[in-house]
Design a protein around this motif. Sequence first.
Motif, PDB file in Angstrom:
ATOM      1  N   VAL A  68       0.830  -1.198   0.000  1.00  0.00           N
ATOM      2  CA  VAL A  68       0.000   0.000   0.000  1.00  0.00           C
ATOM      3  C   VAL A  68       0.869   1.254   0.000  1.00  0.00           C
ATOM      4  O   VAL A  68       0.601   2.219  -0.716  1.00  0.00           O
ATOM      5  CB  VAL A  68      -0.958  -0.016   1.212  1.00  0.00           C
ATOM      6  N   ALA A  69       1.917   1.240   0.823  1.00  0.00           N
ATOM      7  CA  ALA A  69       2.804   2.406   0.881  1.00  0.00           C
ATOM      8  C   ALA A  69       3.435   2.663  -0.482  1.00  0.00           C
ATOM      9  O   ALA A  69       3.549   3.819  -0.936  1.00  0.00           O
ATOM     10  CB  ALA A  69       3.871   2.186   1.945  1.00  0.00           C
ATOM     11  N   ASN A  70       3.827   1.592  -1.180  1.00  0.00           N
ATOM     12  CA  ASN A  70       4.424   1.730  -2.510  1.00  0.00           C
ATOM     13  C   ASN A  70       3.413   2.279  -3.509  1.00  0.00           C
ATOM     14  O   ASN A  70       3.714   3.169  -4.304  1.00  0.00           O
ATOM     15  CB  ASN A  70       4.946   0.367  -2.950  1.00  0.00           C
ATOM     16  N   TRP A  71       2.173   1.774  -3.419  1.00  0.00           N
ATOM     17  CA  TRP A  71       1.122   2.216  -4.354  1.00  0.00           C
ATOM     18  C   TRP A  71       0.780   3.689  -4.141  1.00  0.00           C
ATOM     19  O   TRP A  71       0.648   4.453  -5.097  1.00  0.00           O
ATOM     20  CB  TRP A  71      -0.124   1.340  -4.149  1.00  0.00           C
ATOM     21  N   LEU A  72       0.650   4.074  -2.881  1.00  0.00           N
ATOM     22  CA  LEU A  72       0.350   5.476  -2.591  1.00  0.00           C
ATOM     23  C   LEU A  72       1.462   6.382  -3.090  1.00  0.00           C
ATOM     24  O   LEU A  72       1.216   7.499  -3.581  1.00  0.00           O
ATOM     25  CB  LEU A  72       0.126   5.674  -1.088  1.00  0.00           C
TER      26      LEU A  72
END
Length: 917
Positions: A68-72
């Motif tokens: 999620v952190a990478n996607w955001l």
Amino acid sequence: MEIASFVLEIVKDLWGLASKPLGYIRNLNDNVRSLEEANEDLKAMSEDVKDRVKREEEEAGAQRTGQVANWLGKVQEFVGGVDQVLREAGERDRIKCLSRCLPRNCWSSYKLGKRVDQLLNDARQLQHEKGEFRDVTSPLPPPQVLEMPMVKTVGLDVFLNKVWKWLVDEKQVRVIGLYGKGGVGKTTLMKRINEELLHANHGFDIVIWVVVSRQVNEDSIRDAIRKRLHIQDESWNRWSQEERVNHLCDALTRKKFVLLIDDVWRRLDLSNIGVAHHSLENGSKVVFTTRLEHVCDQMEADKTLEVQCLTREEALKLFEKNVGKSLVDCHQEIRDLAKDIAEECKGLPLALITVGRAMARKDNPREWRHALTTLRNNPHKLSGMVEEVYHILEFSYNCLNDSTLQACFLYCCLFPEDYPIGTAELIGLWIGEGFLGYTDDVYRMRDEGESILGDLRRACLLESGRHDDDEEGQYVKMHDVIRDMAAWIARERGQKENKLLVIEDQENLSLEMISKWEEAEKVSVWGTRIRNIDQTPPECSQLETLLLRATYVRFMPRGFFHSMKARLTVLDLSENASIDLFPIEICDLIYLRYLNMSHTFIKELPQEIKNLTRLRWLLLDNISPFVLIPTGAIRNLPLNVLSLWTSYIENEEEIVQELGGMQHLTDLSIIVFKSSSALKIFESPSLQRSIRRARITGCKGLTRILISRSPTGNGGFPRLEVLHLYTCSELVKVEVSEGIGRAPNCSSCFPSLVQVDIYDCGLSDLSWLVHAPKLRELKVDKCCLMKRLIGGEFTREELAASGLFSSLETLTLADLPNLTSICDRALFFPQGVSFRILGCPGLRKLPWDSDSARGSSSFSVYGDSDWWATFEWDPAARVTLQGSDGSPGEEMTYGEASRKIKDRPLFGAKIGFLQSE
């Protein structure tokens, strides 16, 4: 034809190569609109994900997943790129590109169109990735240390430093027990430890805090540990108890941890909560607190530490801290009263905090004076004392869980504040009260009393100490706040103020105050501020106990004791030096079981004492100068205990004769001056069975003491604990009639003898001591004919079998000019035995040989300087030379110590001999 086809193919290929770039230009407007829509969709998706992440992070204590952190991050970067492209597109109104030689604006449109197309592909990819993750967060890893609310503490640094050393520096220390009375600061110390672990670089992976409390719930303890290890609910709930323990053991074994367990009331099996013994081998630690010292032993603590009350300076600092601004720029009288109030709390942090808060914002000296008076006389009436102090301390009282233990504890509040209560004296009073039963077996009851004292000490409800100059020097004390709590409980938690009365001031013996005795069950009148008693109390129908001690009272008014006839069982008039006449009214107290007239100046017992047909204890110690006991006055009394220790009996021979015929007497302490009395003691089977302390002094004509016993073990002195032989210069032999020269049968002669003191006698040896295996203290002084303590007629094996000196603690030899040997055979002494050798020039060796010295226990020797010059010992042996201030001093060889003594001549010096390898 073939050429035409070839050309057509070339044209198609060229058009294919050109169509895509042309599409960038031709479809630019449509693609920009699509990009705007995709951008808005991704922004909305991103905000939804962020909101969900934030909610789960705050509510569930979780953290966003890496996916999620990478996607955001990608979405944020994408949005930034789109915004720039859209700005460029907005600068163009129209794009035209149909020329063979493309103009400059067409080339820009081409580049822009290509970027828009790429961003549309990126948008589709990001939308696809968002659909692949179901969870946006994952559980946080457990923090190394949980931060706990903590205020600034006072007076714990010494304890903290000691525990910290055990935690960090000493790997062999695995389990640490901290004990102390309620309210003394054990939990606060644990919080300080937790705080230090929070900030220091210590090498532990995790610190786990668990509160146990009185009702131990192992399930809740295991649950607290697994939560710190972040074992999930769904896994934990489906495991059996055995599986839970195994999983905890496995998880803890793979970590270096500190387990802080607060408020342990009974043994907690660490293996049952997942702490296997082998899990501590990597440097992990367990630290626990308890109010009960014996729990430290039950938990097999490697190190224990008593958390003690604050010093006066620390106590005042803590008190002032909790009073707050009221003491800033206040009246000097208030400052003085604050010191007195803090002093009354006797360094107990719980009391200091409670009373300090109660005094906050009070700025009138009269309020402070009233608080001090209340704290001294009726502390339970001070704000917060019952709710915040007594109720907490009461847990320790309730934990005793035995009515006898509780009654014995409450009894101690009859003694004054800070009074050192002799343990033998206290147990005697307990027996007199009937707390320990109603049998003739005084010794069994004494053992039970010692056990109760041990329980109360280990519960930190009593503090212990010792008077070194007293043969029965053990004493206990009550902390003042605990004493106040005990008095509150004894008075039915403040509901019956007059049930127990403790009087230490003359003003409390006024007519108004003494009228309260009508409701009392126990009254204690104590101390030199009591000068006289003028008033006769009303009918004291409930009064069972009267302690009237250490006063200047000489007479009691007529009818004083008559008012107590209904129930009085225990009467203690000891240490009243002004009383020189036995109050005859006492003889009418027909329920009296215990009477103590010790340390008074009464000259004679009345004949009417024979009316006390229930009297079991009669204590007449240190009656000065002489006491006359009328013939026949005590003969028929059912006495179990008669103590005339250091009291001179005027008609000694008659009384000794009577004592031999008293059937119930099992505990006799006596001093005799006549040879006939001494011989009676050593020859009378009934006296041999009953005597506990005997002092034979100044007996002219006494040359030999023969103690008879049979080979079957009959005879001897089964209860004799203390024997003094003083100034019997004609006494040359003490002999046991059977057993000398063969393996001594120690159990049948002096099995209880612990103290022997011999002064100015004609004895040449003390070989009969082989029959005293429990001897702890031996003192021999001014025996000019003494050549050796133990004769040479015993083999080493016989001496070992006898247990000679196996329990010895101190051996004092003084002014023995002809003494050359303690024993010709090598002996084994216990750990820490202490020798004091003065004026014994012929004694140059101690009874060790190379075998017994090797691996022997450590011991110490005090000797005069001249004696050390001739003492023979291995010069290479390791010793410590005690400093002039009593400190152990540095370690050195005996040769070095001997030279130091010689170089700095002193009256005497003490050397500690260390254990040999």
